[in-house]
Design an enzyme around this catalytic site. Structure first.
Site, PDB file in Angstrom:
ATOM      1  N   ARG A  79       0.806  -1.221   0.000  1.00 39.65           N
ATOM      2  CA  ARG A  79       0.000   0.000   0.000  1.00 39.65           C
ATOM      3  C   ARG A  79       0.839   1.271   0.000  1.00 39.65           C
ATOM      4  O   ARG A  79       1.893   1.329   0.617  1.00 39.65           O
ATOM      5  CB  ARG A  79      -0.938   0.005   1.212  1.00 39.65           C
ATOM      6  CG  ARG A  79      -1.966  -1.107   1.193  1.00 39.65           C
ATOM      7  CD  ARG A  79      -2.722  -1.201   2.513  1.00 39.65           C
ATOM      8  NE  ARG A  79      -3.740  -2.237   2.462  1.00 39.65           N
ATOM      9  CZ  ARG A  79      -3.528  -3.538   2.701  1.00 39.65           C
ATOM     10  NH1 ARG A  79      -2.301  -3.935   3.030  1.00 39.65           N
ATOM     11  NH2 ARG A  79      -4.512  -4.405   2.625  1.00 39.65           N
ATOM     12  N   HIS A 104      -0.895  -2.530  -4.554  1.00 41.59           N
ATOM     13  CA  HIS A 104      -0.289  -3.458  -5.516  1.00 41.59           C
ATOM     14  C   HIS A 104      -0.218  -2.898  -6.941  1.00 41.59           C
ATOM     15  O   HIS A 104      -0.491  -3.597  -7.916  1.00 41.59           O
ATOM     16  CB  HIS A 104      -1.048  -4.775  -5.508  1.00 41.59           C
ATOM     17  CG  HIS A 104      -0.851  -5.592  -4.269  1.00 41.59           C
ATOM     18  ND1 HIS A 104       0.265  -5.471  -3.467  1.00 41.59           N
ATOM     19  CD2 HIS A 104      -1.638  -6.545  -3.683  1.00 41.59           C
ATOM     20  CE1 HIS A 104       0.163  -6.325  -2.443  1.00 41.59           C
ATOM     21  NE2 HIS A 104      -0.973  -6.970  -2.545  1.00 41.59           N
ATOM     22  N   HIS A 174       3.075 -12.924  -5.309  1.00 45.35           N
ATOM     23  CA  HIS A 174       1.916 -13.052  -4.409  1.00 45.35           C
ATOM     24  C   HIS A 174       1.339 -14.466  -4.417  1.00 45.35           C
ATOM     25  O   HIS A 174       0.128 -14.649  -4.374  1.00 45.35           O
ATOM     26  CB  HIS A 174       0.849 -12.033  -4.812  1.00 45.35           C
ATOM     27  CG  HIS A 174      -0.034 -11.583  -3.689  1.00 45.35           C
ATOM     28  ND1 HIS A 174      -0.941 -12.417  -3.071  1.00 45.35           N
ATOM     29  CD2 HIS A 174      -0.152 -10.381  -3.076  1.00 45.35           C
ATOM     30  CE1 HIS A 174      -1.595 -11.737  -2.138  1.00 45.35           C
ATOM     31  NE2 HIS A 174      -1.127 -10.495  -2.118  1.00 45.35           N
ATOM     32  N   ASP A 226      -2.447 -10.164   8.255  1.00 45.32           N
ATOM     33  CA  ASP A 226      -2.113  -9.292   7.132  1.00 45.32           C
ATOM     34  C   ASP A 226      -1.124  -8.252   7.650  1.00 45.32           C
ATOM     35  O   ASP A 226      -1.443  -7.069   7.787  1.00 45.32           O
ATOM     36  CB  ASP A 226      -3.362  -8.635   6.553  1.00 45.32           C
ATOM     37  CG  ASP A 226      -3.110  -7.966   5.204  1.00 45.32           C
ATOM     38  OD1 ASP A 226      -1.989  -8.120   4.664  1.00 45.32           O
ATOM     39  OD2 ASP A 226      -4.015  -7.296   4.675  1.00 45.32           O
ATOM     40  N   GLU A 274       4.912 -12.592   1.117  1.00 41.90           N
ATOM     41  CA  GLU A 274       5.356 -11.622   0.120  1.00 41.90           C
ATOM     42  C   GLU A 274       6.634 -10.927   0.581  1.00 41.90           C
ATOM     43  O   GLU A 274       6.607 -10.067   1.461  1.00 41.90           O
ATOM     44  CB  GLU A 274       4.255 -10.588  -0.118  1.00 41.90           C
ATOM     45  CG  GLU A 274       2.892 -11.182  -0.443  1.00 41.90           C
ATOM     46  CD  GLU A 274       1.771 -10.201  -0.161  1.00 41.90           C
ATOM     47  OE1 GLU A 274       1.816  -9.064  -0.695  1.00 41.90           O
ATOM     48  OE2 GLU A 274       0.854 -10.553   0.609  1.00 41.90           O
TER      49      GLU A 274
END
Length: 309
Positions: A79, A104, A174, A226, A274
């Site tokens: 982000r 992304h 990803h 996350d 990631e």
């Protein structure tokens, strides 16, 4: 190594699948989005299965882009707060495709482009030119990602980019991993990045001690994660290990990047690991830099190793 046309997009563009096989690992890579469509490895009994989530055709990925299954993500992974950043005194406005933020690479990032492909030693090199202004980012960016397998079956993804004007770059893959059955994870990360209500780092680098984010010893991954972990670095060991006690499959990840975003959503039976720059770095001068200038070369590498325990 082999290559075949595997389908077409809605506009008729052909998509090809490159299949790499070496050291007991078989990997399928699509020219659409640089997607890792399949990674086939054996379990402790020798049974081979695909251990990544995704779709069976390019049309499936085009129709369901939200999860970013297996995708090559860019021009900026993760982000950027408020969909904007300032570079050399000029402010650039990006698509706000992740709530109030740019996510992304924007609405049509690198994951939604068809890449040129050519053989590379041990694999395939994907490349494209991202024109100045694409998704709001400055500079004409020549970018490549080379996927190779070594003689032990480890998958290496090496990214490179050059630009004709100052810009920001942060690339990642990803892929969602499911090694079969419940999974355990270990991270070489003693710190993580707390987030605000818009999922943007507050700027604090917090210790994992006493939190549910302490994966310094292997334990079940769970769901609802996350978070960006700050990798310790310097140990020489893997940044991350993912293990299935059910199948015995082991994934190790080594990277040149400073961070690892762990995304284990409730609605998917897999975890994305990631390797990346820190989120919102273009707006955080205290974070490791992601600015690329003419004459410089962006270079990043991540290696995914496979084994049995």
């Amino acid at each position: 190594m082999s290559v075949e046309e595997c389908g077409r997009l809605a506009d008729g563009t052909a998509v090809h699948r490159w299949v790499l096989e070496r050291g007991g690992t078989r990997v399928g890579v699509l020219t659409y989005g640089g997607i890792v469509q399949s990674v086939e490895v054996p379990d402790r009994h020798g049974a081979v299965a695909n251990v990544v989530l995704g779709h069976g055709s390019p049309a499936g990925y085009e129709a369901d882009p939200g999860p970013y299954f297996g995708a090559l993500v860019g021009r900026y992974a993760n982000r950027i707060a408020g969909g904007s950043f300032t570079l050399d005194g000029r402010t650039y406005r990006l698509a706000r495709n992740g709530g109030p933020n740019s996510l992304h690479g924007g609405e049509r990032g690198f994951d939604k482009r068809v890449w040129d492909a050519e053989p590379a030693e041990g694999g395939v090199r994907l490349s494209r030119v991202s024109p100045d202004g694409e998704e709001g980012f400055p500079g004409r960016l020549e970018v490549s990602a080379t996927y190779t397998l070594d003689d032990r079956g480890a998958l290496r993804i090496a990214y490179e980019a050059v630009t004709d004007a100052p810009t920001v770059v942060a690339l990642t893959n990803h892929t969602y991993w499911n090694l079969g059955g419940a999974q355990e994870m270990r991270l070489a990360a003693g710190h993580f990045m707390p987030l605000d209500d818009a999922a943007i780092p507050t700027g604090e680098i917090a210790k994992v001690d006493g939190t549910r984010l302490d994966f310094r010893t292997s334990r079940p991954v769970g769901t609802g994660l996350d978070h960006n972990f700050v990798l310790d670095g310097g140990s020489g060991g893997p940044a991350a290990e993912l293990y299935s006690p059910v199948t015995g499959r082991l994934l190790t990840i080594r990277t040149t990047e400073p961070g690892l975003q762990v995304y284990a959503p409730d609605h998917l039976d897999g975890v994305a690991l990631e390797t990346q720059a820190f989120p919102d770095s273009p707006n955080r001068p205290e974070f490791p830099g992601t600015v690329l200038r003419p004459g410089e070369v962006y270079a990043s590498e991540t290696v995914y190793g496979f084994g049995i325990r």
